[in-house]
Structure formats: structure tokens, C-alpha cells
Design a protein around this motif. Structure first.
Motif, PDB file in Angstrom:
ATOM      1  N   GLU A  81       0.823  -1.198   0.000  1.00 15.91           N
ATOM      2  CA  GLU A  81       0.000   0.000   0.000  1.00 15.91           C
ATOM      3  C   GLU A  81       0.863   1.256   0.000  1.00 15.91           C
ATOM      4  O   GLU A  81       0.586   2.223  -0.721  1.00 15.91           O
ATOM      5  N   VAL A  82       1.943   1.246   0.778  1.00 16.76           N
ATOM      6  CA  VAL A  82       2.837   2.399   0.813  1.00 16.76           C
ATOM      7  C   VAL A  82       3.543   2.566  -0.533  1.00 16.76           C
ATOM      8  O   VAL A  82       3.635   3.672  -1.075  1.00 16.76           O
ATOM      9  N   ALA A  83       4.052   1.462  -1.089  1.00 20.26           N
ATOM     10  CA  ALA A  83       4.754   1.532  -2.365  1.00 20.26           C
ATOM     11  C   ALA A  83       3.830   1.959  -3.494  1.00 20.26           C
ATOM     12  O   ALA A  83       4.213   2.742  -4.367  1.00 20.26           O
ATOM     13  N   GLY A  84       2.606   1.443  -3.487  1.00 15.88           N
ATOM     14  CA  GLY A  84       1.659   1.828  -4.521  1.00 15.88           C
ATOM     15  C   GLY A  84       1.287   3.298  -4.448  1.00 15.88           C
ATOM     16  O   GLY A  84       1.120   3.959  -5.478  1.00 15.88           O
ATOM     17  N   GLY A  85       1.200   3.842  -3.232  1.00 11.91           N
ATOM     18  CA  GLY A  85       0.889   5.254  -3.106  1.00 11.91           C
ATOM     19  C   GLY A  85       2.011   6.155  -3.569  1.00 11.91           C
ATOM     20  O   GLY A  85       1.778   7.237  -4.095  1.00 11.91           O
ATOM     21  N   ALA A  86       3.260   5.717  -3.400  1.00 12.08           N
ATOM     22  CA  ALA A  86       4.401   6.554  -3.781  1.00 12.08           C
ATOM     23  C   ALA A  86       4.798   6.367  -5.232  1.00 12.08           C
ATOM     24  O   ALA A  86       5.184   7.318  -5.910  1.00 12.08           O
ATOM     25  N   MET A  87       4.718   5.123  -5.749  1.00 12.95           N
ATOM     26  CA  MET A  87       5.260   4.824  -7.077  1.00 12.95           C
ATOM     27  C   MET A  87       4.193   4.504  -8.113  1.00 12.95           C
ATOM     28  O   MET A  87       4.495   4.363  -9.289  1.00 12.95           O
ATOM     29  N   ARG A  88       2.942   4.343  -7.680  1.00 16.75           N
ATOM     30  CA  ARG A  88       1.847   3.991  -8.590  1.00 16.75           C
ATOM     31  C   ARG A  88       2.116   2.660  -9.299  1.00 16.75           C
ATOM     32  O   ARG A  88       1.891   2.524 -10.493  1.00 16.75           O
ATOM     33  N   ILE A  89       2.646   1.694  -8.545  1.00 17.22           N
ATOM     34  CA  ILE A  89       2.885   0.378  -9.110  1.00 17.22           C
ATOM     35  C   ILE A  89       2.112  -0.651  -8.314  1.00 17.22           C
ATOM     36  O   ILE A  89       1.696  -0.410  -7.180  1.00 17.22           O
ATOM     37  N   THR A  90       1.922  -1.807  -8.917  1.00 16.00           N
ATOM     38  CA  THR A  90       1.191  -2.894  -8.274  1.00 16.00           C
ATOM     39  C   THR A  90       1.820  -4.210  -8.677  1.00 16.00           C
ATOM     40  O   THR A  90       2.485  -4.303  -9.708  1.00 16.00           O
ATOM     41  N   ARG A  91       1.623  -5.210  -7.845  1.00 11.08           N
ATOM     42  CA  ARG A  91       2.168  -6.524  -8.167  1.00 11.08           C
ATOM     43  C   ARG A  91       1.334  -7.248  -9.223  1.00 11.08           C
ATOM     44  O   ARG A  91       1.819  -8.179  -9.855  1.00 11.08           O
ATOM     45  N   ASP A  92       0.115  -6.816  -9.401  1.00 10.21           N
ATOM     46  CA  ASP A  92      -0.755  -7.423 -10.402  1.00 10.21           C
ATOM     47  C   ASP A  92      -0.547  -6.693 -11.730  1.00 10.21           C
ATOM     48  O   ASP A  92      -1.074  -5.603 -11.948  1.00 10.21           O
ATOM     49  N   ILE A  93       0.255  -7.279 -12.619  1.00 10.71           N
ATOM     50  CA  ILE A  93       0.557  -6.635 -13.903  1.00 10.71           C
ATOM     51  C   ILE A  93      -0.249  -7.258 -15.033  1.00 10.71           C
ATOM     52  O   ILE A  93       0.008  -6.980 -16.202  1.00 10.71           O
ATOM     53  N   ALA A  94      -1.207  -8.104 -14.693  1.00  8.99           N
ATOM     54  CA  ALA A  94      -2.003  -8.742 -15.741  1.00  8.99           C
ATOM     55  C   ALA A  94      -3.070  -7.801 -16.294  1.00  8.99           C
ATOM     56  O   ALA A  94      -3.608  -8.035 -17.368  1.00  8.99           O
ATOM     57  N   THR A  95      -3.354  -6.720 -15.566  1.00 11.55           N
ATOM     58  CA  THR A  95      -4.370  -5.787 -16.022  1.00 11.55           C
ATOM     59  C   THR A  95      -3.875  -5.021 -17.238  1.00 11.55           C
ATOM     60  O   THR A  95      -2.737  -4.550 -17.273  1.00 11.55           O
ATOM     61  N   SER A  96      -4.735  -4.888 -18.229  1.00  7.47           N
ATOM     62  CA  SER A  96      -4.367  -4.154 -19.438  1.00  7.47           C
ATOM     63  C   SER A  96      -4.252  -2.670 -19.133  1.00  7.47           C
ATOM     64  O   SER A  96      -5.063  -2.112 -18.382  1.00  7.47           O
ATOM     65  N   GLN A  97      -3.229  -2.038 -19.722  1.00  8.79           N
ATOM     66  CA  GLN A  97      -2.993  -0.617 -19.510  1.00  8.79           C
ATOM     67  C   GLN A  97      -2.817   0.083 -20.853  1.00  8.79           C
ATOM     68  O   GLN A  97      -2.117  -0.413 -21.735  1.00  8.79           O
ATOM     69  N   GLN A  98      -3.455   1.224 -20.995  1.00  7.97           N
ATOM     70  CA  GLN A  98      -3.271   2.104 -22.146  1.00  7.97           C
ATOM     71  C   GLN A  98      -2.516   3.344 -21.651  1.00  7.97           C
ATOM     72  O   GLN A  98      -3.014   4.071 -20.791  1.00  7.97           O
ATOM     73  N   VAL A  99      -1.310   3.530 -22.167  1.00  7.53           N
ATOM     74  CA  VAL A  99      -0.382   4.508 -21.602  1.00  7.53           C
ATOM     75  C   VAL A  99      -0.149   5.641 -22.593  1.00  7.53           C
ATOM     76  O   VAL A  99       0.100   5.404 -23.784  1.00  7.53           O
ATOM     77  N   LEU A 100      -0.206   6.851 -22.089  1.00  4.17           N
ATOM     78  CA  LEU A 100       0.207   8.031 -22.845  1.00  4.17           C
ATOM     79  C   LEU A 100       1.621   8.392 -22.406  1.00  4.17           C
ATOM     80  O   LEU A 100       1.870   8.650 -21.222  1.00  4.17           O
ATOM     81  N   ILE A 101       2.566   8.390 -23.346  1.00  2.00           N
ATOM     82  CA  ILE A 101       3.963   8.687 -23.054  1.00  2.00           C
ATOM     83  C   ILE A 101       4.239  10.137 -23.407  1.00  2.00           C
ATOM     84  O   ILE A 101       4.017  10.570 -24.536  1.00  2.00           O
ATOM     85  N   LEU A 102       4.757  10.879 -22.438  1.00  2.00           N
ATOM     86  CA  LEU A 102       5.191  12.256 -22.643  1.00  2.00           C
ATOM     87  C   LEU A 102       6.698  12.314 -22.426  1.00  2.00           C
ATOM     88  O   LEU A 102       7.180  11.965 -21.337  1.00  2.00           O
ATOM     89  N   GLN A 103       7.425  12.698 -23.445  1.00  2.00           N
ATOM     90  CA  GLN A 103       8.878  12.798 -23.362  1.00  2.00           C
ATOM     91  C   GLN A 103       9.270  14.274 -23.265  1.00  2.00           C
ATOM     92  O   GLN A 103       9.397  14.970 -24.269  1.00  2.00           O
ATOM     93  N   PRO A 104       9.454  14.797 -22.056  1.00  2.00           N
ATOM     94  CA  PRO A 104       9.882  16.193 -21.935  1.00  2.00           C
ATOM     95  C   PRO A 104      11.372  16.330 -22.245  1.00  2.00           C
ATOM     96  O   PRO A 104      12.171  15.450 -21.936  1.00  2.00           O
ATOM     97  N   TYR A 105      11.728  17.416 -22.860  1.00  2.00           N
ATOM     98  CA  TYR A 105      13.139  17.683 -23.140  1.00  2.00           C
ATOM     99  C   TYR A 105      13.364  19.189 -23.120  1.00  2.00           C
ATOM    100  O   TYR A 105      12.473  19.979 -23.426  1.00  2.00           O
ATOM    101  N   VAL A 106      14.569  19.572 -22.735  1.00  2.00           N
ATOM    102  CA  VAL A 106      14.931  20.981 -22.654  1.00  2.00           C
ATOM    103  C   VAL A 106      15.314  21.462 -24.039  1.00  2.00           C
ATOM    104  O   VAL A 106      16.131  20.843 -24.727  1.00  2.00           O
ATOM    105  N   LYS A 107      14.727  22.565 -24.456  1.00  2.00           N
ATOM    106  CA  LYS A 107      14.947  23.050 -25.810  1.00  2.00           C
ATOM    107  C   LYS A 107      16.367  23.535 -26.015  1.00  2.00           C
ATOM    108  O   LYS A 107      16.927  23.394 -27.106  1.00  2.00           O
ATOM    109  N   TRP A 108      16.981  24.111 -24.982  1.00  2.00           N
ATOM    110  CA  TRP A 108      18.314  24.678 -25.127  1.00  2.00           C
ATOM    111  C   TRP A 108      19.338  23.661 -24.644  1.00  2.00           C
ATOM    112  O   TRP A 108      19.293  23.177 -23.527  1.00  2.00           O
ATOM    113  N   ALA A 109      20.312  23.336 -25.529  1.00  2.00           N
ATOM    114  CA  ALA A 109      21.305  22.301 -25.210  1.00  2.00           C
ATOM    115  C   ALA A 109      22.159  22.691 -24.021  1.00  2.00           C
ATOM    116  O   ALA A 109      22.637  21.833 -23.283  1.00  2.00           O
TER     117      ALA A 109
END
Length: 523
Positions: A81-109
Motif C-alpha cells: 500500500e505504501v509503495a503503490g501510493g508513492a510509485m503507482r505500481i502494483t504486483r498485479d501486472i495482468a491488467t491491461s494498460q493504455q499509456v500516454l507517453i510524454l517525453q519532456p526535453y529541454v529546448k536549449w542544449a
């Protein structure tokens, strides 16, 4: 009579009540008082101390048998319960997930991190998609890059970009049933994660959380499960430390005294078990040292082809390489033979990945010690990866950091073993225009191209690192000297003496210590 019936009914209910019940949720408010917390906390400590005494009693038998103790304490609902609240992970990975990936990057090198200056945002986005695809039933609903001026902003995104992303999330909820948001940043602060979750009303995960989920999936052995469990704790503590008291009360994320004690107790038990693992590996290293086996550690980024290379060098059919990220979590030993017939041991290690805190891999130091204490290191790099130069720099920097920490901060004692650079998967790209070096090797573990020259280089490095020599020795044919050399040295070649066929000319690879023993016994 009704009062008597009520009393009887209450007596029956109390008699059926279990003696020990560990609650799965530990939430207390201030008005309930500290007394209840202390009572339950002392009860929990008593249970854990009893388990600790049982573990200490079996420690000697564990070291003798070479097996790890029972690690059932890892399956703790209160900790989940503590780990799930901090990391949003679970031991049950059989559930289907639809994920939106956001790749942030700094414009100036000039404002980017030094480790990410050579990495393009497109390559980071492809790596983030590969992380999601490594989990079963997880699919990428959409992946896009987001230019930013800084990665340290509390809201992470500006107001205009935030409104655009909220509209995108609304559309994806209807089209793809979006369930999760993956911000491809090493670690998100507590404030950033809570703000994004409140805005998008979706669980938000960073790279650390997704990698931990993959490690949980691939951690099958007890040793790997211990190391993955240890890698989770620094993140949970950092999230709790980052949250202020006012934010904690308002946003509903808190670590009670009991939950903090759960984390401390778990950390103590994990450190004790990992110290036990380290002692076991020290015993194995001492045994290999007594048998005088040279050690070759194979390191590199995840999915670079380390296991495939070891399989090609050892011709071990039991090895089954997988085209997955973090497929190898346990350091395993595999026997091989060099062209001079000298037997060596190849150590397969856990893979590295960029844009992750070094502390994540420091939890695997119990097994990475085998690589740091090897005679020679083979650094496998995926030549087909567009960021293989940045990956190479990241692995070398991580190795130097681990060597420095293992030496206790002594820079003079943190010298790394000789490193052989191996560029794998060269069959996937054209070799024209590729810069080659005499000291580097371009190979293909799948087609076994370039392995002969690699073995010759490994042999030369091993002979120098271990102080072995190639010598020609003249011994009686069929005598005790001949049998002794076959047993204690690596025989490269034998041929009859042209002057006297009763004698043999033996070319052997032998250490100076073994040569002195031979002289004392037969000369």
C-alpha cells in the motif's frame, strides 16, 4: 431473556475472533491519540523481532547450504500500500494498460543534463516506448515529445501546453480508454507528480517507477527479488521527504509512524539478507580463486546482447537470450575456453540504462561486485542503437562510480580492470563510414562474426592480468610430468621431440606459482 441472548451472541462472536490480525491499511488521524499508534506499533515490532530471531537461528545453516533464507516477508500488503501510493505500481501486472507517453526535453542544449547532451529526444521517446512494451498487456496509446525550458518547474509544463495535453487526454479517454500517464523523466518530485495527477486525473509514473515494475516482473530468483525490493525504498523515502506537511494533509499522501516503521524494518531485513548474499558470493569468489579460474565480466546497457555474446563464446545451449529490457537480473557464471585451452568464467551481469539514478544500480552492488573484481571486463555495446556513444559514456561513468564507492572513497584503490570494447549487432548496419579502432571489436553474437579476434584479445588481456605465461617445456613422453601439466596448466599444443621421440615438447599456459611447484617436484 433478550438480554441474555445478546450476551450469548456477543460471546460467540468474540470466541470466533482470530488471535492475530495484521491490518492491510494503516491510517490514523491526530484526534485518535498516540496511544493506539504505539500499541499497534509495539505489536508489529514484536512480530518482526520474533521473525528476526528465527532468521538469525537459521543463518548458519543458510551459509552452509548456499541457499537464501525464506523471503516471504517481501509479500507484505501493508508495504504494498505504501509503495503503490508513492510509485503507482502494483504486483498485479495482468491488467491491461493504455499509456500516454510524454517525453519532456529541454529546448536549449546548454541547459540539458551532461549525460543527455548526446541523446536526441526522438531516441529517448523510442526508449520510453520500449520500456512500456516490455510489460505484458501494456500498450502505448500515444507517444509525443514536449519541449520545455526547464525540467525543475513545479508544474513541469506551462499553462498553454498543459491545456493542450488535457484536451489530448480527454480525447484518448474516449478513443483508447486511457488508464495511465508516463512522463519519461528519471524521477518526478512529489509536487510535480501530485500536480499532474490532479490535473489529468490519471496515475502518473516516471522512469524509475516503470523500471521498477519491469524489474519486479523479471525478478524470479530470491536474490533478484531482494535487490529489486531494496531499490524501491530510496524512491519511497525521497517522495515522502519531498512532501511538506501541509501538502500531505491536503493531498492525502502521508506516512504514518507505523508505515515509517514498516519501511525501516523492511530495510533492515533487506540489508541483512543482502549482506548474506554478499558473503555467499565472497565464498564463491574465494573458491574460484583457489581453483585459479580467470574471471571475465560482461557488462553493458540493457538489451545490448550480453547474454547472446556469452552463449556464442561458451556454446551453452541452456542460455536463452531474450529481446527484452532488463531480462537479466542475476549475475550468473558460465564456463568457457580460450584459444590456448585455458578455462575462464564469464559473468553475466544486470544491464544499465541512462537517465536513471545511480542509486538504483547501487542496490545491485552485491552482484555487481563480481564484475568490479573480475580480471577483464568486456563492455558490450549495441552498435545499431542511435545513442550507443551516450550509452558507452553512461556505463563507464557508472562503473567508475561503483568502483569508487566499493573502495570506500579511495581514488587510488578504485582502479577498474582492463576493459575491452565490443560493438555488437554490427550485422544490422552497414559498415561503410563506421570509424573502427584496432583496440575495439565489431562483432555479431547472432552470426558469430568477429568472435575469433575477440577471443585472441581476451586471451592476451587475461595472460597479462593474471600473470600467466606461454612456455615450451620438454618432458618425458607418458611420464608424471606430462600428467601433472595436463592437470595443473593449460596445454596449448604437444609435439614429439625431433631429436628424441621419447620426449615431448609441450606448449603450456602456466602461472609463475604453478611453474615453481613444477620445478620443486620434478627438477
Amino acid at each position: 431473556m433478550s438480554g441474555i441472548r445478546v450476551l450469548v451472541r456477543l460471546a460467540r462472536v468474540s470466541s470466533l475472533r482470530p488471535v492475530v490480525v495484521m491490518p492491510c491499511r494503516f491510517k490514523y488521524t491526530q484526534h485518535q491519540g498516540v496511544k493506539g499508534i504505539r500499541n499497534r506499533k509495539s505489536f508489529f515490532e514484536a512480530q518482526m523481532q520474533a521473525g528476526q530471531r528465527a532468521d538469525d537461528h537459521d543463518e548458519e545453516e543458510t551459509l552452509l547450504s548456499g541457499d537464501l533464507t525464506d523471503v516471504r516477508f517481501l509479500d507484505d500488503r501493508a508495504y504494498d500500500e505504501v509503495a503503490g501510493g508513492a510509485m503507482r505500481i502494483t504486483r498485479d501486472i495482468a491488467t491491461s494498460q493504455q499509456v500516454l507517453i510524454l517525453q519532456p526535453y529541454v529546448k536549449w542544449a546548454a541547459k540539458r543534463q551532461p549525460t543527455l547532451t548526446d541523446v536526441r529526444p526522438d531516441d529517448q521517446l523510442a526508449e520510453a516506448s520500449a520500456l512500456v512494451h516490455s510489460l505484458p498487456n501494456w500498450q502505448v496509446a500515444k507517444a509525443l515529445k514536449v519541449p520545455l525550458e526547464s525540467l525543475e518547474k513545479k508544474t513541469l509544463f506551462g499553462s498553454g501546453k498543459l491545456a493542450e495535453l488535457k484536451a489530448l487526454v480527454t480525447d484518448l479517454r474516449q478513443e483508447r480508454h486511457l488508464t495511465c500517464l508516463f512522463v519519461s523523466k528519471g524521477t518526478l518530485s512529489f509536487a510535480q507528480k501530485r500536480f499532474l495527477e490532479a490535473e489529468f486525473r490519471l496515475p502518473v509514473m516516471d522512469r524509475y517507477s516503470v523500471v521498477i515494475q519491469i524489474l519486479r516482473l523479471h525478478a524470479t530468483s530470491a536474490e533478484a527479488r531482494l535487490q529489486v525490493a531494496m531499490a524501491e525504498l530510496p524512491y519511497i523515502w525521497a517522495q515522502a521527504k519531498d512532501a511538506s506537511v501541509t501538502q500531505t494533509r491536503r493531498q492525502g499522501y502521508a506516512l504514518t509512524d507505523l508505515q515509517k516503521e514498516i519501511l525501516r524494518t523492511r530495510e533492515r531485513k533487506l540489508r541483512a539478507e543482502l549482506d548474506r548474499v554478499r558473503r555467499q558470493r565472497q565464498l564463491l569468489r574465494q573458491k574460484r580463486k583457489q581453483q585459479n579460474y580467470p574471471i571475465v565480466a560482461v557488462v553493458g546497457c540493457t538489451n545490448a546482447g550480453k547474454t547472446s555474446l556469452i552463449k556464442a563464446l561458451t556454446v551453452e545451449d541452456a542460455l536463452q537470450p531474450r529481446n527484452q529490457l532488463f531480462a537479466t537480473l542475476d549475475v550468473t557464471a558460465h564456463a568457457g575456453c580460450l584459444p590456448c585451452n585455458l578455462e575462464v568464467i564469464y559473468m553475466d551481469t544486470v544491464g544499465f540504462m541512462s537517465d536513471l539514478p545511480t542509486g538504483l544500480f547501487e542496490c545491485f552492488v552485491a552482484t555487481l561486485e563480481d564484475a568490479m573484481l573480475a580480471d577483464v571486463i568486456i563492455h558490450v555495446q549495441d552498435l545499431s542503437h542511435p545513442c550507443h556513444v551516450a550509452q558507452r559514456n553512461h556505463v563507464e561513468a557508472t562503473l567508475r562510480s561503483l568502483a569508487f564507492n566499493m573502495s570506500g572513497g579511495d581514488s587510488t584503490a578504485s582502479q577498474l580492470p582492463p576493459i575491452i570494447n565490443v560493438y555488437n549487432k554490427c550485422d544490422l548496419i552497414p559498415m561503410k563510414g563506421q570509424k573502427t579502432s584496432k583496440t575495439d571489436h565489431h562483432i555479431s553474437a547472432r552470426t558469430q562474426m568477429g568472435l575469433d579476434t575477440l577471443l585472441v584479445d581476451v586471451e592476451q588481456q587475461i595472460l597479462v592480468a593474471t600473470g600467466r605465461k606461454k612456455l615450451k617445456m620438454r618432458v618425458p613422453n607418458g611420464g608424471q610430468e606430462m600428467a601433472w601439466l595436463y592437470k595443473n596448466a593449460a596445454v596449448v599444443e604437444t609435439m614429439a621431440d625431433e631429436k628424441n621421440p621419447e620426449w615431448l615438447m609441450m606448449q603450456v599456459v602456466i602461472t609463475q606459482r604453478t611453474l615453481d611447484q613444477f620445478k620443486r617436484q620434478f627438477c
